[in-house]
Design a protein around this motif. Structure first.
Motif, short mmCIF file in Angstrom:
data_model
loop_
_atom_site.label_atom_id
_atom_site.label_comp_id
_atom_site.label_asym_id
_atom_site.label_seq_id
_atom_site.Cartn_x
_atom_site.Cartn_y
_atom_site.Cartn_z
N ARG A 57 0.89 -1.22 -0.22
CA ARG A 57 0.17 0.02 -0.08
C ARG A 57 0.87 1.29 -0.02
N VAL A 58 0.59 2.40 -0.90
CA VAL A 58 1.07 3.40 -0.83
C VAL A 58 0.12 4.57 -1.05
N SER A 59 0.80 5.90 -0.85
CA SER A 59 -0.16 7.01 -1.00
C SER A 59 0.22 7.65 -2.29
N LEU A 60 -0.48 8.79 -2.61
CA LEU A 60 -0.20 9.67 -3.70
C LEU A 60 1.30 10.19 -3.65
N LEU A 61 1.56 10.67 -2.54
CA LEU A 61 2.91 11.14 -2.34
C LEU A 61 4.11 10.18 -2.72
N ASP A 62 3.66 8.82 -2.18
CA ASP A 62 4.61 7.90 -2.47
C ASP A 62 5.05 7.63 -4.00
N LEU A 63 3.92 7.92 -4.85
CA LEU A 63 3.84 7.78 -6.36
C LEU A 63 5.00 8.55 -7.06
N PHE A 64 5.22 9.74 -6.32
CA PHE A 64 6.39 10.56 -6.79
C PHE A 64 7.76 9.91 -6.92
N ALA A 65 7.97 8.86 -5.99
CA ALA A 65 9.17 8.09 -5.72
C ALA A 65 10.22 9.10 -5.71
N GLY A 66 10.00 10.07 -4.71
CA GLY A 66 11.02 10.94 -4.49
C GLY A 66 11.47 12.11 -5.66
#
Length: 228
Positions: A57-66
């Motif tokens: 499970r990830v968030s929208l922020l996680d989708l940026f991958a940094g």
């Protein structure tokens, strides 16, 4: 078929030169539109959205991958779609087929992902069958339903663009319908991002990152050689 007339080489060159004048006008108009996109106001994203990915499970922020910028294409691969569960939507599959190598986008601080309702096992099976390597996430739960509605992709495919300032996320651009048709190449994606190609010739707001063209270009397996 009512085909064009057959001409000499000189006539063909004159016709091509006349067309080139119009094509250059269109190019300049497209550059002006990209400059206006970079000046679009930012809309703060206030909700939390959930996705499943290869690592859970990830968030929208996680989708940026940094990275600072994010492009999310809402592809239709889910129950009710023609071809399910062996195939995704025909049009969405065509979009997936024409994706540029992600390393070039990553070098401009951009992450591109696809998102669908299909489960990760189904997505992974589809990607293996079709030869796709695009990061592809599953929209899940009530938050997922809200994501679709909030970002205009509950009934149709579409491409949303985001930027982050630290942990704060902002929506900067959206297109769908025939707008998605032009996407797939590195330049077409960069031209819809809030920071653009980040090259000196672009008309961007003051203080935006820019450098000479060609300078940052690399073979896709050689971006580790970029100066830091």
């Amino acid at each position: 078929m009512n085909q064009p007339r057959i001409v000499t080489a000189d006539e063909w060159t004159r016709a091509r030169d006349e067309l080139l004048v119009q094509e250059k006008k269109v190019t300049r108009v497209l550059d002006e539109l990209a400059a206006k996109r970079r000046r679009m106001p930012w809309l703060a994203v206030e909700k939390d959205y959930a996705f499943d990915g290869p690592d859970g499970r990830v968030s929208l922020l996680d989708l940026f991958a940094g990275r600072r910028q994010l492009i999310v294409y809402r592809a239709f691969f889910e129950p009710g779609v023609h071809g399910w569960p062996d195939r995704a939507c025909t049009g969405c599959s065509l979009v997936a087929d024409q994706q540029a190598h992600p390393a070039h986008l990553n070098a401009r601080d951009v992450t591109l992902v696809f998102a669908s309702r299909g489960s990760q096992p189904n997505i992974n099976r589809l990607k293996a069958r079709m030869g796709w390597e695009i990061p592809w996430f599953t929209i899940v739960g009530e938050e997922g339903a809200e994501f679709d509605v909030d970002f205009g992709v509950d009934e149709w495919h579409g491409t949303n663009v985001f930027i982050r300032e630290g942990d704060r996320i902002f929506r900067t651009y959206f297109l769908d319908n025939r707008g998605d048709e032009k996407l797939g190449g590195t330049w077409s994606y960069l031209d819809i991002t809030p920071l653009g190609r980040q090259e000196e010739w672009e008309d961007s707001p003051q203080g935006y990152p820019q450098e000479p063209p060609y300078q940052w270009w690399r073979w896709h397996d050689d971006y580790d050689s970029l100066p830091t």
